[in-house]
Design a protein around this motif. Sequence first.
Motif, PDB file in Angstrom:
ATOM      1  N   LYS A  48       0.826  -1.211   0.000  1.00 47.39           N
ATOM      2  CA  LYS A  48       0.000   0.000   0.000  1.00 47.39           C
ATOM      3  C   LYS A  48       0.859   1.260   0.000  1.00 47.39           C
ATOM      4  O   LYS A  48       0.651   2.179  -0.796  1.00 47.39           O
ATOM      5  CB  LYS A  48      -0.909   0.022   1.250  1.00 47.39           C
ATOM      6  N   THR A  49       1.815   1.290   0.920  1.00 48.96           N
ATOM      7  CA  THR A  49       2.660   2.474   1.034  1.00 48.96           C
ATOM      8  C   THR A  49       3.445   2.701  -0.257  1.00 48.96           C
ATOM      9  O   THR A  49       3.506   3.811  -0.785  1.00 48.96           O
ATOM     10  CB  THR A  49       3.634   2.305   2.220  1.00 48.96           C
ATOM     11  N   ARG A  50       4.004   1.617  -0.761  1.00 42.97           N
ATOM     12  CA  ARG A  50       4.840   1.746  -1.950  1.00 42.97           C
ATOM     13  C   ARG A  50       4.018   2.218  -3.148  1.00 42.97           C
ATOM     14  O   ARG A  50       4.448   3.076  -3.918  1.00 42.97           O
ATOM     15  CB  ARG A  50       5.498   0.384  -2.219  1.00 42.97           C
ATOM     16  N   LEU A 116      -1.451  10.397   3.390  1.00 41.54           N
ATOM     17  CA  LEU A 116      -1.475  10.027   4.811  1.00 41.54           C
ATOM     18  C   LEU A 116      -1.109   8.554   4.884  1.00 41.54           C
ATOM     19  O   LEU A 116      -1.917   7.690   4.535  1.00 41.54           O
ATOM     20  CB  LEU A 116      -2.870  10.236   5.401  1.00 41.54           C
ATOM     21  N   ASP A 117       0.094   8.259   5.319  1.00 42.41           N
ATOM     22  CA  ASP A 117       0.569   6.881   5.219  1.00 42.41           C
ATOM     23  C   ASP A 117       0.458   6.118   6.532  1.00 42.41           C
ATOM     24  O   ASP A 117       0.885   6.595   7.574  1.00 42.41           O
ATOM     25  CB  ASP A 117       2.029   6.886   4.738  1.00 42.41           C
ATOM     26  N   ASN A 118      -0.057   4.905   6.450  1.00 40.77           N
ATOM     27  CA  ASN A 118      -0.241   4.018   7.602  1.00 40.77           C
ATOM     28  C   ASN A 118      -1.146   4.649   8.664  1.00 40.77           C
ATOM     29  O   ASN A 118      -0.724   4.966   9.778  1.00 40.77           O
ATOM     30  CB  ASN A 118       1.103   3.587   8.203  1.00 40.77           C
ATOM     31  N   CYS A 119      -2.400   4.792   8.305  1.00 38.49           N
ATOM     32  CA  CYS A 119      -3.385   5.427   9.199  1.00 38.49           C
ATOM     33  C   CYS A 119      -3.952   4.482  10.243  1.00 38.49           C
ATOM     34  O   CYS A 119      -4.560   4.933  11.217  1.00 38.49           O
ATOM     35  CB  CYS A 119      -4.571   5.945   8.376  1.00 38.49           C
ATOM     36  N   ALA A 144      -4.813   8.078   1.204  1.00 40.86           N
ATOM     37  CA  ALA A 144      -4.449   7.457   2.479  1.00 40.86           C
ATOM     38  C   ALA A 144      -4.053   6.014   2.242  1.00 40.86           C
ATOM     39  O   ALA A 144      -4.515   5.388   1.279  1.00 40.86           O
ATOM     40  CB  ALA A 144      -5.633   7.521   3.435  1.00 40.86           C
ATOM     41  N   THR A 145      -3.168   5.472   3.076  1.00 39.47           N
ATOM     42  CA  THR A 145      -2.951   4.027   3.080  1.00 39.47           C
ATOM     43  C   THR A 145      -3.294   3.538   4.466  1.00 39.47           C
ATOM     44  O   THR A 145      -2.956   4.184   5.458  1.00 39.47           O
ATOM     45  CB  THR A 145      -1.510   3.602   2.740  1.00 39.47           C
ATOM     46  N   SER A 146      -4.012   2.427   4.525  1.00 38.11           N
ATOM     47  CA  SER A 146      -4.495   1.976   5.825  1.00 38.11           C
ATOM     48  C   SER A 146      -4.962   0.537   5.691  1.00 38.11           C
ATOM     49  O   SER A 146      -5.433   0.130   4.633  1.00 38.11           O
ATOM     50  CB  SER A 146      -5.667   2.861   6.254  1.00 38.11           C
TER      51      SER A 146
HETATM   52 MG   LIG Z   1       2.496   0.860   4.796  1.00 35.35          MG
END
Ligand SMILES: [Mg+2]
Length: 814
Positions: A48-50, A116-119, A144-146
């Motif tokens: 997700k983050t990548r 917004l990363d890793n919510c 967002a990533t979550s």
């Molecule tokens: Mg992540």
Amino acid sequence: MADNPGLLTNLPAQVSSFIGREAELAAVRALVSGSRLVTLTGAGGAGKTRLGLQAAGGLADGSGDGVWFADLAPLADPDLVAVTVADVLGVRQEPGRPVTDTVVAAVGGRSLLVLLDNCEHVIGACAELADALLRNCPNLALLATSREPLGIGGEYVYRVPSMGVPADGDDAETVRASEAVRLLADRAAAQGVHLAQDAEAAAVAGRICRRLDGIPLAIELAAARLRGMPPGELEARLDERFALLTGGSRAGLARQQTLRAMVDWSWELLNPAEQAVLARLSVFAGGFGLAAAEAVAVGPEVPAAEVLGLLGALVDKSLVQFDRTGTGPGRYRLLETVRQYAAGRLGALGPAAISHARLTHRDYYLALTEAAAPHLIGHEQADWLDRLDAELGNLRAAIAFSQAQADPAPGLRLAASLRGYWRARGHAAEGAGALRALLDAPGAQGTTLPRAQALAAAARLLQQTGDYAIAEGYCQEALAIARADGDDYLIADLLRIRAVILLRQGQPGAALPVIESGLGVAHHLGEPYLAARLLSARAFAADVEGDHAGAARDAAESARLFRQAGDRLGVGQMLGSLGYYELSAGDLDAARRHLAESHDIARPLNDRYSIVHTTFNLGLAEYLGGSLDAAEALFAQSLDLARRTGMRAMMAYALIGLALAGRGGTDPGWSARLHGAADQALADLGHVLQPLEARLADLDRQRLRAAMGDQAFDAEYAAGRILDPARAAHQALQELRAVTEPDAEVPGQAATVLTPRELDVLKLVAQGMSNPDIARRLVLSEHTVHRHLANILRKLGLTSRAAAAAWGTRAGLV
Ligand SMILES: [Mg+2]
Ligand SMILES: Nc1ncnc2c1ncn2[C@@H]1O[C@H](COP(=O)(O)OP(=O)(O)OP(=O)(O)O)[C@@H](O)[C@H]1O
């Protein structure tokens, strides 16, 4: 931190290559352009983050107001979500105002994309912030990533799929071209292992990736194993493990279980020393350097000298990331999924193991901040501030840990050592909050010097946040301890803090004796830094009392002493004050020179606070010198900066500046409205204008009254007072820009999108207001209202004002 506003992005550089995901990228980009909140969901390690970073990177083309990355993974406290976003956007927090409000006001109509990363672990706070931003900032978009959706209206959820894996029986070419196999091959090659090119090798690689469900993190962990075993063996071992987990059935595992199984296996293959190190590294929040890792990872089974080697082994196994992107020594980091796993392993060793790791972590950061403290006011200030920026997650974690400990002293020392950092980075409220919590703890009530230092630090920060009563109480208590202890340095420091509190409350007469007594102590100690700070207070007092020449003298001397002490921030700020006092004294040339010098110092230090003030004061210099156009440009610039950084009082000053400049003297109504808007904003803040500005504003209002007549002036002024200051600022800037660069033509396909300003106009049209009335209400010229209306009609495909009004009513605008 957004340390280079000109760059318009802070996306971190990636060390490893990005593989595949073309379709997903296209989908995410399309979603982002059509929806203002897109959330990438999926299990841990799904990518997700990548994917978010890659998509955002493609959108960071320098247009609009940029693309910004807020890493939320290190945060434990939900309140810090908004603070982190404020930091990233370069928004300065304001005393007594919720950070979310400040961020919302600062973003206003700017067009931004924020990642917004890793919510997931602060999901409620993310949802609240996102909701506030989306409601109030029409041109902002969030990605967002979550692991789970935010669950608010307007959210578009995109589930990040696994990487494409080849099907059983695909030919070698197809297998090698699949995303998952490309990732496996790439990561193996990064370790010096090159997969064979024959059909059998391709089939094995395909099966491994299928086994791992195409989960990127699982594939990276597997690839790391290929150094020690050939692919065939890896596959056989995976088969064994997964057969065990599924009770021998050939059915696959759920994706989470697949990843868990792979991480478990990676863990079991570590030797005990590697396991111990990885478990302890889980206490870091947001990356760490080698020295910090050495401090935290040593233990009975891990001698300090071996930590570097063990870290290297963990990096090779893809359990620790090593980012070496800049010129520095590089930093280590745990992916969130791995960090959580390692934290679980540390927890399984028992509470003693956890607190030991946290204690060593805290002690490392205590030592670091105490080493940093003298440098924060010395020659290497900028480097140390940057260094602490990189450690903010860890510093917060160390403070939070300290708050739960019986012995308050280390926590007090840590938070107090950061005094200069909190201040310089606009975190006065956070620093003061942390100190107050520590000071209130039952174990912290003794009359010790660390308590007095912490009280002084808290008082200094509370003075900045405007909590004068508490600050005053802290000062008194600390003074008593410092006097009993005979600590003259602390006494002089506290006298200066007290004096400034008095000055801020409009009591220069009471402040002056306090300053003189502090100066006496500072001279006696031979401490130029203390003397510099006391002189800056005396200059302020003199200026308020009308002695501008005396103020300038003290400010010049203060700047000289700051320079001697090596405090560039101090030098820059004092030169700015000096320039201001010279303006008050009427020496424009000297003022311009010193303001320019101040500006040159503040820029590389990224001291936004100074930059806003100096830009405004340079505008005043131009105004007093009779160059109204130059003045207006500088006032507009300071307004824009103040707005972006959420400095409300300075926004009001800048509005007054624009009123003074008066658009080339052509539009007294506009000036009168701006005066009204500024005065109301200052009244709301309880802020009293400084003497020079007060005098200029007064004269200007008289000029306007004479030109317009009392009645017209009062009407315009009253119309200004009901304007929301942020809106007034936004509109004033738009107006000024509209004079020189009209809006670009709106392309046909965006025909249904109205700008916020157009919506405002339409709303008033729908209420039946005339163009002159709308102009007055929105602080626009009639010409501009006319232009907006034309745009609205074109965009909505309408031909008359009445049709637009009807449309606005139907759309629920009134
Ligand atoms: Mg992540
Ligand atoms: N398309 C890709 N190309 C190369 N590497 C990738 C790709 N997608 C993911 N990875 C790598 O896989 C690992 C896990 O990815 P990432 O951190 O993005 O997952 P995540 O879904 O954000 O996990 P978490 O839920 O733990 O935050 C990282 O090392 C990342 O670099």
